[in-house]
Design a protein around this motif. Sequence first.
Motif, PDB file in Angstrom:
ATOM      1  N   ARG A  45      27.234  79.500  -8.825  1.00 39.79           N
ATOM      2  CA  ARG A  45      27.406  78.047  -8.961  1.00 39.79           C
ATOM      3  C   ARG A  45      26.149  77.354  -9.487  1.00 39.79           C
ATOM      4  O   ARG A  45      26.213  76.258 -10.025  1.00 39.79           O
ATOM      5  CB  ARG A  45      27.798  77.437  -7.623  1.00 39.79           C
ATOM      6  CG  ARG A  45      29.243  77.714  -7.233  1.00 39.79           C
ATOM      7  CD  ARG A  45      29.558  77.099  -5.885  1.00 39.79           C
ATOM      8  NE  ARG A  45      30.979  77.090  -5.602  1.00 39.79           N
ATOM      9  CZ  ARG A  45      31.506  76.624  -4.481  1.00 39.79           C
ATOM     10  NH1 ARG A  45      30.705  76.133  -3.527  1.00 39.79           N
ATOM     11  NH2 ARG A  45      32.810  76.633  -4.292  1.00 39.79           N
ATOM     12  N   ASN A  46      25.007  78.018  -9.340  1.00 38.59           N
ATOM     13  CA  ASN A  46      23.744  77.422  -9.783  1.00 38.59           C
ATOM     14  C   ASN A  46      23.422  77.705 -11.245  1.00 38.59           C
ATOM     15  O   ASN A  46      22.437  77.190 -11.772  1.00 38.59           O
ATOM     16  CB  ASN A  46      22.584  77.937  -8.907  1.00 38.59           C
ATOM     17  CG  ASN A  46      22.699  77.447  -7.477  1.00 38.59           C
ATOM     18  OD1 ASN A  46      23.156  76.333  -7.233  1.00 38.59           O
ATOM     19  ND2 ASN A  46      22.279  78.279  -6.530  1.00 38.59           N
ATOM     20  N   LEU A  47      24.250  78.517 -11.895  1.00 40.00           N
ATOM     21  CA  LEU A  47      23.983  78.861 -13.293  1.00 40.00           C
ATOM     22  C   LEU A  47      24.427  77.725 -14.218  1.00 40.00           C
ATOM     23  O   LEU A  47      25.482  77.103 -13.991  1.00 40.00           O
ATOM     24  CB  LEU A  47      24.725  80.139 -13.679  1.00 40.00           C
ATOM     25  CG  LEU A  47      24.257  81.443 -13.034  1.00 40.00           C
ATOM     26  CD1 LEU A  47      25.080  82.605 -13.564  1.00 40.00           C
ATOM     27  CD2 LEU A  47      22.778  81.681 -13.296  1.00 40.00           C
ATOM     28  N   PRO A  48      23.651  77.454 -15.285  1.00 44.97           N
ATOM     29  CA  PRO A  48      24.081  76.442 -16.257  1.00 44.97           C
ATOM     30  C   PRO A  48      25.343  76.896 -16.974  1.00 44.97           C
ATOM     31  O   PRO A  48      25.486  78.069 -17.320  1.00 44.97           O
ATOM     32  CB  PRO A  48      22.894  76.354 -17.226  1.00 44.97           C
ATOM     33  CG  PRO A  48      22.147  77.643 -17.051  1.00 44.97           C
ATOM     34  CD  PRO A  48      22.344  78.046 -15.632  1.00 44.97           C
ATOM     35  N   GLY A  49      26.259  75.962 -17.173  1.00 43.07           N
ATOM     36  CA  GLY A  49      27.512  76.281 -17.840  1.00 43.07           C
ATOM     37  C   GLY A  49      28.639  76.648 -16.905  1.00 43.07           C
ATOM     38  O   GLY A  49      29.793  76.743 -17.328  1.00 43.07           O
TER      39      GLY A  49
END
Length: 358
Positions: A45-49
């Motif tokens: 959930r913390n990844l960009p995109g």
Amino acid sequence: MLPDELPDLLELLLCRGIGRRAVRRIVIDTLHGGGNLLSARQRLRNLPGFVPASRQELDDARAETERLQLVALRIGDADYPALLAAIPDPPIALFVQGDASALNAALSVAVVGSRRASSAGLQIARVLAADLGRGGVAVVSGLASGVDGAAHAGALESGAVTVAVIGGGHGRLYPAQHRALAARIAQHRGALVSEYPVTIQPRPGHFPERNRIISGLSAGIVVVEATIRSGSLITARMALEQGREVMAVPGSVLGPGHGGCHRLLKEGALLVEGVADVLAVFGVSPAVAKETSLPQDPLLLSVFRALGNASVDAQVLVDRTNLPVDVLLGALVRLELDGFVESGHDGYIRRPSPTGSA
């Protein structure tokens, strides 16, 4: 996998904006670090995109998974297939309908080939799979039209275990005409397997990905009939990359239908003329063998020899043998009953022998 991990697994698999391989890396890294699917989900959930699946999507997928009684095997689970876990790009999870133990058979061999196979190719695939089954081998294929479907049918015919790896979710089975075949596989000690959640539609890009699972579950693959552009050659390439045995059945050089098999043979694939060639690779003796590979009756032998390796209609055989039609048809019936000949919609063909040539 624990039942309460299913929501986390579905969110990992149904999210958008993050590629499959990136999700797999996060999951494996998290599990190796002592985490669980929930902590992998939080990292994702913390990844960009990252775009999460909607609550409705997740609820529908969970309800369908439970309705179809699918078993989810997560990588790292004790019953996750050991052969598959060893490939460079194993699926995060497998959704299984049927008997999940079929994925861990003592010896599994994939039988694959063209969706538009000739009658001869279909018969070879069916008979080869049946004979492998009689030898105690589980047959793996992709449930597609053509060779795949014939291989599954042949395995079922011999009472063998067969595993079908599909290119979409179980609730979106493709092709639709194989739904009855799929049900038979699941009901007879076999398994329908997918890395995709139950609600995912099959897409063209899924099938090359699916092929790595077919080869990954198998100790070796046999390509029965394939053009040089066939997807079966993708499966063969993946099998080589995974260190599996690659085998191919030769065919006529007069048409394009066997070009892929001939290319594989030129590149070092093992030539298969019958089940004994396949079993010999793994040090297994054929369980079923004819006392003789030729009919003993002179009339039957003459008709058998008039048949080639492609389907031939009765009129052509009349011309070749100079026999009266009624005598010829009687001989063909006897040959079929004795297991030397098979009939199809476009004529008669020699049945591949367990110990003879295909």
